[in-house]
Design an enzyme around this catalytic site. Structure first.
Site, PDB file in Angstrom:
ATOM      1  N   TYR A 158     -16.436  23.205  96.783  1.00 21.76           N
ATOM      2  CA  TYR A 158     -16.327  24.649  96.993  1.00 21.76           C
ATOM      3  C   TYR A 158     -17.693  25.278  97.275  1.00 21.76           C
ATOM      4  O   TYR A 158     -18.675  25.014  96.567  1.00 21.76           O
ATOM      5  CB  TYR A 158     -15.699  25.351  95.767  1.00 21.76           C
ATOM      6  CG  TYR A 158     -15.881  26.813  95.880  1.00 21.76           C
ATOM      7  CD1 TYR A 158     -16.819  27.497  95.098  1.00 21.76           C
ATOM      8  CD2 TYR A 158     -15.219  27.524  96.880  1.00 21.76           C
ATOM      9  CE1 TYR A 158     -17.044  28.832  95.276  1.00 21.76           C
ATOM     10  CE2 TYR A 158     -15.452  28.869  97.072  1.00 21.76           C
ATOM     11  CZ  TYR A 158     -16.358  29.516  96.280  1.00 21.76           C
ATOM     12  OH  TYR A 158     -16.604  30.832  96.476  1.00 21.76           O
ATOM     13  N   HIS A 201     -14.093  27.855  90.310  1.00 22.69           N
ATOM     14  CA  HIS A 201     -13.149  28.267  91.368  1.00 22.69           C
ATOM     15  C   HIS A 201     -11.742  27.737  91.144  1.00 22.69           C
ATOM     16  O   HIS A 201     -11.115  27.159  92.038  1.00 22.69           O
ATOM     17  CB  HIS A 201     -13.671  27.827  92.743  1.00 22.69           C
ATOM     18  CG  HIS A 201     -13.388  28.851  93.809  1.00 22.69           C
ATOM     19  ND1 HIS A 201     -12.348  28.726  94.705  1.00 22.69           N
ATOM     20  CD2 HIS A 201     -13.982  30.015  94.095  1.00 22.69           C
ATOM     21  CE1 HIS A 201     -12.335  29.772  95.513  1.00 22.69           C
ATOM     22  NE2 HIS A 201     -13.317  30.570  95.163  1.00 22.69           N
ATOM     23  N   HIS A 213     -16.793  41.436  91.666  1.00 24.29           N
ATOM     24  CA  HIS A 213     -16.795  40.483  92.782  1.00 24.29           C
ATOM     25  C   HIS A 213     -17.612  41.067  93.920  1.00 24.29           C
ATOM     26  O   HIS A 213     -17.679  42.287  94.098  1.00 24.29           O
ATOM     27  CB  HIS A 213     -15.342  40.279  93.222  1.00 24.29           C
ATOM     28  CG  HIS A 213     -15.123  39.170  94.169  1.00 24.29           C
ATOM     29  ND1 HIS A 213     -14.435  39.314  95.338  1.00 24.29           N
ATOM     30  CD2 HIS A 213     -15.478  37.868  94.096  1.00 24.29           C
ATOM     31  CE1 HIS A 213     -14.382  38.156  95.966  1.00 24.29           C
ATOM     32  NE2 HIS A 213     -14.985  37.256  95.222  1.00 24.29           N
ATOM     33  N   GLU A 238     -22.375  40.597  91.776  1.00 17.98           N
ATOM     34  CA  GLU A 238     -22.494  39.542  92.787  1.00 17.98           C
ATOM     35  C   GLU A 238     -22.991  40.193  94.068  1.00 17.98           C
ATOM     36  O   GLU A 238     -22.463  41.223  94.501  1.00 17.98           O
ATOM     37  CB  GLU A 238     -21.133  38.893  93.025  1.00 17.98           C
ATOM     38  CG  GLU A 238     -21.142  37.796  94.055  1.00 17.98           C
ATOM     39  CD  GLU A 238     -19.793  37.095  94.136  1.00 17.98           C
ATOM     40  OE1 GLU A 238     -18.819  37.614  93.582  1.00 17.98           O
ATOM     41  OE2 GLU A 238     -19.727  36.019  94.735  1.00 17.98           O
TER      42      GLU A 238
HETATM   43  C1  CS2 Z   1     -15.920  33.411  95.193  1.00 18.29           C
HETATM   44  C2  CS2 Z   1     -15.369  34.112  96.397  1.00 18.29           C
HETATM   45  O1  CS2 Z   1     -17.661  34.995  95.253  1.00 18.29           O
HETATM   46  C3  CS2 Z   1     -16.954  34.285  94.515  1.00 18.29           C
HETATM   47  O2  CS2 Z   1     -17.049  34.249  93.279  1.00 18.29           O
HETATM   48  O3  CS2 Z   1     -14.933  33.043  94.267  1.00 18.29           O
HETATM   49  O4  CS2 Z   1     -16.355  34.068  97.385  1.00 18.29           O
HETATM   50  C4  CS2 Z   1     -14.083  33.504  96.937  1.00 18.29           C
HETATM   51  O5  CS2 Z   1     -14.301  32.131  97.232  1.00 18.29           O
HETATM   52  C5  CS2 Z   1     -13.645  34.217  98.200  1.00 18.29           C
HETATM   53  O6  CS2 Z   1     -13.550  35.592  97.929  1.00 18.29           O
HETATM   54  C6  CS2 Z   1     -12.284  33.676  98.676  1.00 18.29           C
HETATM   55  O7  CS2 Z   1     -11.854  34.368  99.814  1.00 18.29           O
HETATM   56 MG    MG Z   2     -15.531  33.305  92.264  1.00 18.04          MG
END
Ligand code: CS2
Ligand code: MG
Length: 408
Positions: A160, A217, A317, A344
């Site tokens: 991932y 993930h 997020h 983030e």
């Molecule tokens: C990820 C996301 O940023 C994160 O923590 O889990 O980038 C995720 O993979 C994407 O939003 C999926 O579309």
């Molecule tokens: Mg994530």
């Protein structure tokens, strides 16, 4: 005061941002972000076909009643498509409210609890040496926190958020070659054998001060997640993210019983009803909702307030799919929230993105400083927008080596 019109734009530099612009009869307009990664046309259609025709003529100042009208009025209401569409409307109405009050949004929430809000960057590497170089580069840029994702030795395909090859660049989540997803192969045993040691080496290399985050993930079963969380306790992670799919909120209890490693969950949640048990039972340390996916500022703020009653901090997020509009909404909430944790932050600041979404928001030395402009403090250049159009893309699906469909 009435809403006179509203428009939806889909597209952006390397992304399918879904931007909503709500206009009023007094000339003030507001912006919202309805970008649902890899399904962008769906909230756009919901807005165009159902929500905007109802918005025309409403008073934009009544953002709570409008939220209730669309949420309760929808009947089928809590999924990602609905909540992204409602979220964009809510963000735009808050933007208008801030402009009418001539105040940046954080002032309407209760003012600042901090000047700079800590952010974390995404470090990734095809192998551990490559990842170490990536972490080093972010530390040199002044970041105080980094998420680390590493290629796993012997894994059949890239893991991932890890590119297929070194310096591959590009968007490691969405592949824009079409709507049919590529397939990643996952092997839990290889991951479990490698990752705890890799995280320990990163801690040894960068010392005790660097905040290290890791995103599992959704890949592990609850027992495996408990084993991993226990194994990495000595690393002192800032957080272990999405260790197991959290639809099963009770599964997190098993992890909690075996480890004190901080847990961060919530980016896939669309409402308070998917995380209230995790928060009320204090099974998590950070709530990871996104303002877009969780129905906008009005609903996200309810989640933040509930979390604040239970020692749970925010960790909104901030994946590459979020436009500077919803990121701005989150930055205003981050400036205000008494239980802020971390944001983030994937550097959106390309010249093309800045041209499409002009703003005075600033990130400096690992801290984010929100704009003092009224409302969200971000604009949208419709002329620039004409350069972009929707481009079908998808993130991968994941299978185990025997072909079993697994969690992306
Ligand atoms: C990820 C996301 O940023 C994160 O923590 O889990 O980038 C995720 O993979 C994407 O939003 C999926 O579309
Ligand atoms: Mg994530």
């Amino acid at each position: 005061m009435k809403i006179s019109d509203a428009k939806v734009f889909v597209g952006g530099p390397g992304k399918n941002y879904v931007t909503l612009k709500i206009m009023t009869d007094q000339g003030v307009y507001g912006l919202g972000d309805a970008t649902l990664n890899n399904r962008e046309t769906l909230p756009a259609a919901y807005l165009q076909d159902y929500l905007i025709p109802n918005l025309i003529g409403m008073d934009p100042r009544n953002s709570e009643d409008i939220w209730q009208f669309f949420y309760r009025g929808a009947y089928f209401r809590r999924g990602p498509i609905s909540m992204a569409a409602f979220g964009a409307i809510d963000m735009a109405l808050w933007d208008i409210k801030g402009k009418l009050a001539n105040m940046p949004l954080y002032q309407l929430f209760g003012g600042k609890s901090r000047d700079g809000a800590m952010v974390y960057a995404h470090s990734t590497g095809v192998d551990l040496p490559d990842l170490m170089d990536s972490v080093e580069s972010y530390v040199e840029q002044g970041y105080k926190a980094v998420r680390v994702q590493c290629g796993i030795p012997g894994m059949p395909t890239a893991s991932y958020a890890v590119p297929e090859e070194k310096n591959a660049g590009g968007d490691y989540i969405t592949d824009f070659s079409g709507i049919r997803p590529k397939t990643e192969i996952w092997d839990t045993d290889r991951y479990m054998r490698f990752m705890p040691g890799a995280l320990a080496e990163i801690r040894d290399r960068f010392g005790p001060d660097l905040k290290i985050l890791h995103d599992v993930h959704h890949r592990l079963l609850p027992r495996e997640a408990a084993e991993l969380a226990k194994a990495v306790e000595p690393v002192g992670l800032y957080w272990l993210e999405d260790p197991t799919p959290a639809e099963d909120q009770d599964a997190i209890r098993l992890i909690r019983q075996h480890s004190t490693t901080p847990l961060a969950i919530g980016e896939v949640f669309n409402s308070i009803w998917e995380c209230n048990k995790l928060i009320e039972n204090e099974l998590i340390d950070f709530i990871r909702i996104a303002v877009t996916y969780a129905g906008g500022i009005t609903h996200a703020k309810r989640v933040v307030d509930l979390a604040g009653q239970h020692h749970v901090r925010t960790g909104f997020h901030g994946a590459p799919s979020h436009s500077p509009i919803s990121m701005a909404a989150q930055h205003h909430l981050n400036a205000w929230a008494p239980n802020f944790g971390i944001q983030e932050y994937l550097v959106l600041g390309t010249p093309e993105c800045d041209a499409l979404f002009p703003s005075e928001h600033k990130m400096r030395d690992g801290l984010f400083y929100v704009s003092e402009a009224p409302g969200l403090g971000v604009d949208f250049d419709e002329t620039e927008a004409k350069r972009y159009e929707y481009k079908p893309g998808s993130h991968p699906v994941v299978r185990l080596e025997d072909g079993t469909l697994w969690n992306y």
